[in-house]
Design a protein around this motif. Sequence first.
Motif, PDB file in Angstrom:
ATOM      1  N   LYS A 112       0.820  -1.216   0.000  1.00 36.73           N
ATOM      2  CA  LYS A 112       0.000   0.000   0.000  1.00 36.73           C
ATOM      3  C   LYS A 112       0.856   1.269   0.000  1.00 36.73           C
ATOM      4  CE  LYS A 112      -0.774   0.855   4.954  1.00 36.73           C
ATOM      5  NZ  LYS A 112      -1.809   1.070   5.989  1.00 36.73           N
ATOM      6  N   LYS A 113       2.163   1.116   0.316  1.00 32.30           N
ATOM      7  CA  LYS A 113       3.034   2.292   0.292  1.00 32.30           C
ATOM      8  C   LYS A 113       4.483   1.867   0.122  1.00 32.30           C
ATOM      9  CE  LYS A 113       4.215   6.525   2.813  1.00 32.30           C
ATOM     10  NZ  LYS A 113       3.968   7.357   4.011  1.00 32.30           N
ATOM     11  N   ILE A 114       5.183   2.561  -0.779  1.00 30.86           N
ATOM     12  CA  ILE A 114       6.624   2.379  -0.942  1.00 30.86           C
ATOM     13  C   ILE A 114       7.295   3.649  -0.425  1.00 30.86           C
ATOM     14  CG2 ILE A 114       8.520   2.000  -2.560  1.00 30.86           C
ATOM     15  CD1 ILE A 114       6.548   0.620  -4.434  1.00 30.86           C
ATOM     16  N   HIS A 115       8.107   3.513   0.602  1.00 27.93           N
ATOM     17  CA  HIS A 115       8.729   4.679   1.226  1.00 27.93           C
ATOM     18  C   HIS A 115       9.923   5.175   0.409  1.00 27.93           C
ATOM     19  CE1 HIS A 115       6.599   4.905   5.145  1.00 27.93           C
ATOM     20  NE2 HIS A 115       6.345   3.627   4.883  1.00 27.93           N
ATOM     21  N   LYS A 116      10.281   6.409   0.659  1.00 24.68           N
ATOM     22  CA  LYS A 116      11.420   7.012  -0.029  1.00 24.68           C
ATOM     23  C   LYS A 116      12.716   6.334   0.409  1.00 24.68           C
ATOM     24  CE  LYS A 116       9.257  11.581  -0.413  1.00 24.68           C
ATOM     25  NZ  LYS A 116       9.355  13.020  -0.044  1.00 24.68           N
ATOM     26  N   PRO A 117      13.738   6.350  -0.458  1.00 25.90           N
ATOM     27  CA  PRO A 117      15.033   5.770  -0.075  1.00 25.90           C
ATOM     28  C   PRO A 117      15.552   6.412   1.213  1.00 25.90           C
ATOM     29  CG  PRO A 117      14.991   6.254  -2.423  1.00 25.90           C
ATOM     30  CD  PRO A 117      13.747   6.858  -1.851  1.00 25.90           C
ATOM     31  N   GLY A 118      16.161   5.601   2.048  1.00 26.75           N
ATOM     32  CA  GLY A 118      16.695   6.107   3.314  1.00 26.75           C
ATOM     33  C   GLY A 118      15.817   5.801   4.509  1.00 26.75           C
ATOM     34  N   THR A 119      14.576   5.369   4.257  1.00 24.95           N
ATOM     35  CA  THR A 119      13.687   4.994   5.370  1.00 24.95           C
ATOM     36  C   THR A 119      14.197   3.713   6.012  1.00 24.95           C
ATOM     37  OG1 THR A 119      11.795   5.990   4.240  1.00 24.95           O
ATOM     38  CG2 THR A 119      11.321   4.440   6.023  1.00 24.95           C
ATOM     39  N   ALA A 120      14.283   3.707   7.322  1.00 21.53           N
ATOM     40  CA  ALA A 120      14.804   2.535   8.038  1.00 21.53           C
ATOM     41  C   ALA A 120      13.721   1.463   8.160  1.00 21.53           C
ATOM     42  CB  ALA A 120      15.294   2.938   9.419  1.00 21.53           C
ATOM     43  N   LYS A 130      12.126  -4.650   1.047  1.00 16.50           N
ATOM     44  CA  LYS A 130      11.757  -5.454  -0.118  1.00 16.50           C
ATOM     45  C   LYS A 130      12.484  -4.928  -1.352  1.00 16.50           C
ATOM     46  CE  LYS A 130       7.716  -6.975  -2.786  1.00 16.50           C
ATOM     47  NZ  LYS A 130       8.008  -8.425  -2.664  1.00 16.50           N
ATOM     48  N   THR A 131      12.807  -5.841  -2.252  1.00 19.87           N
ATOM     49  CA  THR A 131      13.453  -5.455  -3.503  1.00 19.87           C
ATOM     50  C   THR A 131      12.388  -5.021  -4.506  1.00 19.87           C
ATOM     51  OG1 THR A 131      15.235  -7.043  -3.118  1.00 19.87           O
ATOM     52  CG2 THR A 131      14.970  -6.208  -5.363  1.00 19.87           C
ATOM     53  N   ILE A 132      12.471  -3.763  -4.930  1.00 23.38           N
ATOM     54  CA  ILE A 132      11.532  -3.205  -5.902  1.00 23.38           C
ATOM     55  C   ILE A 132      12.319  -2.782  -7.141  1.00 23.38           C
ATOM     56  CG2 ILE A 132       9.824  -1.396  -6.357  1.00 23.38           C
ATOM     57  CD1 ILE A 132       8.875  -3.279  -4.216  1.00 23.38           C
ATOM     58  N   ARG A 133      12.035  -3.452  -8.248  1.00 21.75           N
ATOM     59  CA  ARG A 133      12.733  -3.156  -9.512  1.00 21.75           C
ATOM     60  C   ARG A 133      14.249  -3.171  -9.327  1.00 21.75           C
ATOM     61  NH1 ARG A 133       7.998  -4.248 -10.573  1.00 21.75           N
ATOM     62  NH2 ARG A 133       6.449  -2.648 -11.051  1.00 21.75           N
ATOM     63  N   LYS A 135      15.980  -2.674  -6.606  1.00 20.06           N
ATOM     64  CA  LYS A 135      16.519  -1.805  -5.554  1.00 20.06           C
ATOM     65  C   LYS A 135      15.852  -2.118  -4.218  1.00 20.06           C
ATOM     66  CE  LYS A 135      17.490   2.043  -8.727  1.00 20.06           C
ATOM     67  NZ  LYS A 135      17.238   3.480  -9.021  1.00 20.06           N
ATOM     68  N   GLN A 136      16.634  -1.985  -3.138  1.00 15.25           N
ATOM     69  CA  GLN A 136      16.097  -2.226  -1.802  1.00 15.25           C
ATOM     70  C   GLN A 136      15.279  -1.021  -1.343  1.00 15.25           C
ATOM     71  OE1 GLN A 136      16.601  -5.680  -1.704  1.00 15.25           O
ATOM     72  NE2 GLN A 136      16.611  -5.223   0.483  1.00 15.25           N
ATOM     73  N   ARG A 137      14.032  -1.264  -1.019  1.00 16.79           N
ATOM     74  CA  ARG A 137      13.149  -0.207  -0.527  1.00 16.79           C
ATOM     75  C   ARG A 137      12.401  -0.707   0.711  1.00 16.79           C
ATOM     76  NH1 ARG A 137      12.125   3.464  -4.748  1.00 16.79           N
ATOM     77  NH2 ARG A 137      11.002   4.709  -3.199  1.00 16.79           N
ATOM     78  N   VAL A 138      11.836   0.231   1.432  1.00 12.89           N
ATOM     79  CA  VAL A 138      11.008  -0.108   2.591  1.00 12.89           C
ATOM     80  C   VAL A 138       9.545   0.088   2.203  1.00 12.89           C
ATOM     81  CG1 VAL A 138      10.358   0.574   4.936  1.00 12.89           C
ATOM     82  CG2 VAL A 138      12.767   0.394   4.309  1.00 12.89           C
ATOM     83  N   VAL A 139       8.723  -0.921   2.481  1.00 12.64           N
ATOM     84  CA  VAL A 139       7.319  -0.872   2.067  1.00 12.64           C
ATOM     85  C   VAL A 139       6.404  -1.141   3.260  1.00 12.64           C
ATOM     86  CG1 VAL A 139       7.944  -1.695  -0.236  1.00 12.64           C
ATOM     87  CG2 VAL A 139       7.157  -3.336   1.487  1.00 12.64           C
ATOM     88  N   GLU A 140       5.149  -0.740   3.086  1.00 13.74           N
ATOM     89  CA  GLU A 140       4.085  -1.094   4.027  1.00 13.74           C
ATOM     90  C   GLU A 140       3.060  -1.926   3.281  1.00 13.74           C
ATOM     91  OE1 GLU A 140       2.329   1.925   6.580  1.00 13.74           O
ATOM     92  OE2 GLU A 140       4.030   3.254   6.126  1.00 13.74           O
TER      93      GLU A 140
END
Length: 260
Positions: A112-120, A130-133, A135-140
């Motif tokens: 429901k949300k992909i956070h900006k890079p740098g979010t812990a 989670k890996t998105i395309r 790249k490592q990202r933080v998601v909800e």
Amino acid sequence: WVLTNRKPEHRKGRVQLIDATQWYKPLRKNLGKKNCELSEEDIRRIVDTFLTFEETEQSKIFPNAAFGYWKVTVERPLRLKGIDPEREYGAKEIKALRETAERADDAPPVIKKIHKPGTAPDPLRGLFEKTIRGKQRVVEYEPDTERRDSEQIPFLECPACSEPGYLPTPEDTRTAIEAFLRREVLPYAPDAWYDPASVKVGYEINFNRYFYKPKALRTLEEIRADLLAVEKEAEGLLEEIIGGSLGTKGLEKLIWGSGK
């Protein structure tokens, strides 16, 4: 109940429970549903137990925190077949998917949300890495209301709370809740998380928990003796029924006839 905010020093931060359920005098005649009353001796015994303030079989003393708990809502992600596991879905899209897509434990969770890079990342609070395309990202993830659960976590999960009068700090609360979830929830639901905003504080005094005495189980010898007695009684009844209704000759005829 004896309630006061002017406790003597030795009672501060403590609660005394007294089991006086066996201290009573039966009435000669029932008054409606009332069939017993406290005699002067019973009242004196209760008062003496209260004033003595010692641990006995009928008197238990606890720190205040022994009755407190945090009620925590535990979430699990909504998992639907046929979705893009690397895409963020809006609220309207998720609502439509809930009505049309099929749930499955092995399906990917809905983001429901992909956070900006740098979010812990903080998985216990719903921030998953989670890996998105590539790249490592933080998601909800979108929570699944059908799999939502709650846990009642005792204050005594916080070691310092066993001290009389101690109240858990916000840091105590976070540490105790997360330690409990790691031990009791994550081994069975590794994708679970909790919302700190959902945490509620409650208190409960359950006398049965502290004073209930289960009845001793019967021994195997006693059970076996009863079974043998019932078996013997059944055999006697069968002989009485058959013998009484057919007589000796009729019984012999029945036995010989059944053997043909």
